[in-house]
Motif scaffolding. Structure first.
Motif, PDB file in Angstrom:
ATOM      1  N   GLU A 183       0.825  -1.204   0.000  1.00 55.14           N
ATOM      2  CA  GLU A 183       0.000   0.000   0.000  1.00 55.14           C
ATOM      3  C   GLU A 183       0.863   1.259   0.000  1.00 55.14           C
ATOM      4  N   GLU A 184       1.930   1.260   0.762  1.00 54.80           N
ATOM      5  CA  GLU A 184       2.790   2.436   0.827  1.00 54.80           C
ATOM      6  C   GLU A 184       3.617   2.613  -0.442  1.00 54.80           C
ATOM      7  N   GLN A 185       4.003   1.505  -1.063  1.00 57.47           N
ATOM      8  CA  GLN A 185       4.887   1.588  -2.220  1.00 57.47           C
ATOM      9  C   GLN A 185       4.143   1.809  -3.529  1.00 57.47           C
ATOM     10  N   PRO A 188      -0.329   6.465  -4.293  1.00 58.75           N
ATOM     11  CA  PRO A 188       0.222   7.829  -4.226  1.00 58.75           C
ATOM     12  C   PRO A 188       0.145   8.406  -2.818  1.00 58.75           C
ATOM     13  N   ILE A 189       1.115   9.246  -2.504  1.00 54.29           N
ATOM     14  CA  ILE A 189       1.151   9.910  -1.201  1.00 54.29           C
ATOM     15  C   ILE A 189       0.088  11.012  -1.177  1.00 54.29           C
ATOM     16  N   GLY A 190      -0.661  11.051  -0.076  1.00 54.56           N
ATOM     17  CA  GLY A 190      -1.698  12.064   0.059  1.00 54.56           C
ATOM     18  C   GLY A 190      -2.875  11.842  -0.853  1.00 54.56           C
ATOM     19  N   SER A 191      -3.196  10.598  -1.196  1.00 49.85           N
ATOM     20  CA  SER A 191      -4.330  10.323  -2.077  1.00 49.85           C
ATOM     21  C   SER A 191      -5.650  10.553  -1.331  1.00 49.85           C
ATOM     22  N   PRO A 192      -6.724  10.891  -2.045  1.00 51.69           N
ATOM     23  CA  PRO A 192      -8.023  11.091  -1.378  1.00 51.69           C
ATOM     24  C   PRO A 192      -8.518   9.848  -0.652  1.00 51.69           C
ATOM     25  N   ALA A 193      -8.184   8.655  -1.151  1.00 52.22           N
ATOM     26  CA  ALA A 193      -8.647   7.430  -0.493  1.00 52.22           C
ATOM     27  C   ALA A 193      -8.067   7.312   0.913  1.00 52.22           C
ATOM     28  N   LYS A 194      -6.808   7.661   1.070  1.00 52.71           N
ATOM     29  CA  LYS A 194      -6.194   7.593   2.400  1.00 52.71           C
ATOM     30  C   LYS A 194      -6.807   8.625   3.342  1.00 52.71           C
ATOM     31  N   ALA A 195      -7.101   9.817   2.819  1.00 57.64           N
ATOM     32  CA  ALA A 195      -7.733  10.836   3.663  1.00 57.64           C
ATOM     33  C   ALA A 195      -9.131  10.401   4.096  1.00 57.64           C
ATOM     34  N   GLU A 196      -9.888   9.797   3.200  1.00 59.99           N
ATOM     35  CA  GLU A 196     -11.222   9.322   3.562  1.00 59.99           C
ATOM     36  C   GLU A 196     -11.151   8.173   4.562  1.00 59.99           C
ATOM     37  N   ARG A 216     -15.992  -3.173  11.793  1.00 60.01           N
ATOM     38  CA  ARG A 216     -15.576  -1.806  12.074  1.00 60.01           C
ATOM     39  C   ARG A 216     -14.177  -1.516  11.546  1.00 60.01           C
ATOM     40  N   LYS A 217     -13.523  -2.486  10.954  1.00 59.92           N
ATOM     41  CA  LYS A 217     -12.178  -2.287  10.435  1.00 59.92           C
ATOM     42  C   LYS A 217     -12.249  -1.673   9.034  1.00 59.92           C
ATOM     43  N   SER A 218     -11.483  -0.619   8.845  1.00 59.13           N
ATOM     44  CA  SER A 218     -11.423   0.064   7.540  1.00 59.13           C
ATOM     45  C   SER A 218     -10.142  -0.265   6.786  1.00 59.13           C
ATOM     46  N   THR A 219      -9.286  -1.082   7.375  1.00 57.50           N
ATOM     47  CA  THR A 219      -8.048  -1.518   6.723  1.00 57.50           C
ATOM     48  C   THR A 219      -7.982  -3.034   6.759  1.00 57.50           C
ATOM     49  N   GLU A 220      -7.076  -3.558   5.968  1.00 50.44           N
ATOM     50  CA  GLU A 220      -6.881  -5.010   5.964  1.00 50.44           C
ATOM     51  C   GLU A 220      -6.192  -5.429   7.259  1.00 50.44           C
ATOM     52  N   SER A 384      -2.857 -13.024   5.359  1.00 53.49           N
ATOM     53  CA  SER A 384      -2.847 -11.652   4.851  1.00 53.49           C
ATOM     54  C   SER A 384      -1.495 -11.272   4.274  1.00 53.49           C
ATOM     55  N   LEU A 385      -0.441 -12.047   4.580  1.00 53.63           N
ATOM     56  CA  LEU A 385       0.898 -11.784   4.048  1.00 53.63           C
ATOM     57  C   LEU A 385       1.212 -12.607   2.804  1.00 53.63           C
ATOM     58  N   SER A 386       0.339 -13.517   2.437  1.00 56.78           N
ATOM     59  CA  SER A 386       0.645 -14.426   1.325  1.00 56.78           C
ATOM     60  C   SER A 386       0.873 -13.668   0.025  1.00 56.78           C
ATOM     61  N   ARG A 387       0.053 -12.692  -0.245  1.00 57.54           N
ATOM     62  CA  ARG A 387       0.189 -11.939  -1.502  1.00 57.54           C
ATOM     63  C   ARG A 387       1.502 -11.182  -1.533  1.00 57.54           C
ATOM     64  N   GLN A 388       1.842 -10.544  -0.424  1.00 57.58           N
ATOM     65  CA  GLN A 388       3.083  -9.764  -0.387  1.00 57.58           C
ATOM     66  C   GLN A 388       4.307 -10.663  -0.473  1.00 57.58           C
ATOM     67  N   LEU A 389       4.280 -11.805   0.213  1.00 58.68           N
ATOM     68  CA  LEU A 389       5.415 -12.727   0.170  1.00 58.68           C
ATOM     69  C   LEU A 389       5.586 -13.341  -1.213  1.00 58.68           C
ATOM     70  N   GLU A 390       4.480 -13.645  -1.865  1.00 58.03           N
ATOM     71  CA  GLU A 390       4.564 -14.178  -3.228  1.00 58.03           C
ATOM     72  C   GLU A 390       5.105 -13.132  -4.192  1.00 58.03           C
ATOM     73  N   PHE A 391       4.733 -11.903  -3.965  1.00 57.68           N
ATOM     74  CA  PHE A 391       5.241 -10.821  -4.809  1.00 57.68           C
ATOM     75  C   PHE A 391       6.757 -10.678  -4.640  1.00 57.68           C
ATOM     76  N   GLN A 392       7.214 -10.754  -3.410  1.00 53.91           N
ATOM     77  CA  GLN A 392       8.655 -10.655  -3.165  1.00 53.91           C
ATOM     78  C   GLN A 392       9.396 -11.837  -3.760  1.00 53.91           C
TER      79      GLN A 392
END
Length: 419
Positions: A183-185, A188-196, A216-220, A384-392
């Motif tokens: 998500e960080e990489q 974009p920095i300061g995107s409207p989605a992050k502000a919302e 009630r969770k808004s993030t993964e 939740s880490l499977s996608r990121q580990l496979e990408f690496q």
């Protein structure tokens, strides 16, 4: 009988002497006019004798202006020739004057047409709008560059290689142990989605350590998931629930040892609800507390065994429903059951410990499956880490191929230029 020259000379001499200069001076008649004159018989009565006075030549008609004169082609009818020398001379002069005027008129018209063609050419040769203001200087610049490269080929061949090797040494200073966050990489920095999302988090707070609520969770969130599929018609059987329960107990007993020797157990990183870890499956948790549960009386999607309803729609799959019982239906069969292990999600050390436990889970699950020797169910897992580990892992396997591909492309370009 011979004639004396004295008798012949007075008869032919004066006439020939007088006519010779005129014949020399008069222009040669046109071929067509000459043919017509020869074809016409000379009248006997028309030739005057020596004593008679010659008839005067008729005056020529007044010449018309050039614009009113009709043009006569060379094949037109020429002037008539008379045997009388005076008339013949005047007629020839008149014909020559007419042909000269015709030639002058035709020359005038030709000169006019040439002047018009020249004016048309001048119009067509007007200066055009030049649009090569960028192409011309670039062409000259690249031409000079090509001349310099051709004059010093080894400098331009070895200098880029040396410069690449020198600048490539900076890659050893890149951080290798830094965690990759998709998500960080890749956002974009300061995107409207992050502000919302920050706005939602400010109004819908969640406490993973005491009152966890996935809605009630808004993030993964950090989680591990196991999907158990029955080899029989349904998982709602005692033997199958026994194997699933054994698998669940082994998973919750996993712990990870850090470098300093301390251990991190599942109950330390799990998301909790009133000091208890959130159950992996609500129906399995009810059965573990009461193994005499009547599995034939389970309702779907809401089951209320002890006065506290539980929602089964997200944890039971491949369902076959029976008769309706109020707002629910009787659950006859279910082919699969999903186990979800939610972990604490936040910033700092708690999040790092949760990810360490997830990595340990991924590394140990194959061994757990072999040790349990599961016969009645088939299991698959992801986190939740499977996608990121496979990408690496994919990037690490592809990077060496990139190096080889770049080398081949550079060699191909060099060989093509030398060829």
């Amino acid at each position: 009988m011979s004639l004396s020259p004295s008798k012949v000379a007075p008869e032919a001499g004066p006439q020939s002497a007088a006519q010779k200069p005129e014949r020399e001076r008069e222009p040669q008649p046109q071929p067509q006019a000459r043919q017509k004159a020869e074809a016409q018989p000379p009248p006997d009565s028309g030739r005057p004798s020596e004593g008679e006075a010659r008839p005067r030549a008729r005056p020529l008609p007044a010449s018309k202006p050039e614009s009113e004169r009709p043009l006569q082609s060379s094949q037109g009818r020429g002037p008539k020739l008379h045997w009388a020398s005076g008339q013949r001379t005047q007629s020839l002069e008149a014909s020559h004057s007419q042909s000269g005027s015709a030639r002058g008129l035709s020359g005038l018209r030709i000169s006019r047409s040439r002047s018009r063609s020249r004016s048309g050419n001048q119009r067509s040769e007007r200066p055009r709008c030049h649009t090569d203001c960028l192409e011309t200087p670039l062409s000259r610049a690249f031409g000079r560059l090509g001349w310099v490269v051709g004059s010093h080929p080894w400098i331009f061949l070895l200098a880029p290689i040396a410069l690449t090797a020198i600048l490539g040494t900076g890659l050893i200073y890149l951080p290798k142990d830094k965690e990759e966050n998709l998500e960080e990489q890749y956002t974009p920095i300061g995107s409207p989605a992050k502000a919302e999302r920050r706005f939602v988090q400010g109004h819908f707070t969640a406490n993973d350590s005491y009152h966890f609520s996935i809605s009630r969770k808004s993030t993964e969130v950090n989680f591990a998931c196991i999907l158990a599929v029955s080899n029989t018609t349904s998982v709602l059987e005692q033997e199958i629930l026994e194997e699933i329960s054994k698998l669940d107990a082994v998973i919750q007993d996993l712990y990870v040892t850090k470098e300093n020797g301390t251990q991190t157990r599942y109950d330390q990183v799990c998301a909790k609800n009133e000091d208890f870890c959130v159950p992996s499956n609500p129906l399995l948790a009810v059965w573990q507390r009461n193994k005499n549960l009547e599995l034939g009386n389970v309702t779907f999607p809401i089951f209320n065994p002890t006065g506290q309803p539980i929602y089964l729609a997200g944890t039971i799959g491949g369902t076959v429903l029976g008769k309706r019982m109020g707002k629910n239906q009787l659950l006859l069969r279910a082919k699969a059951m999903r186990l979800l292990y939610f972990l604490k999600t936040g910033d700092g050390e708690v999040n790092e410990l949760s990810k360490m436990w997830l990595i340990h889970f991924l590394n140990q699950f194959s061994n757990i499956e072999k040790n349990l020797a599961l016969k009645k169910i088939q299991v698959v897992y992801f986190t939740s880490l499977s996608r990121q580990l496979e990408f690496q892992a994919t990037s690490m396997t592809v990077i060496p191929l990139f190096h080889l591909a770049y080398l081949l492309i550079i060699l191909f370009a060099i060989i093509s230029c030398y060829g």
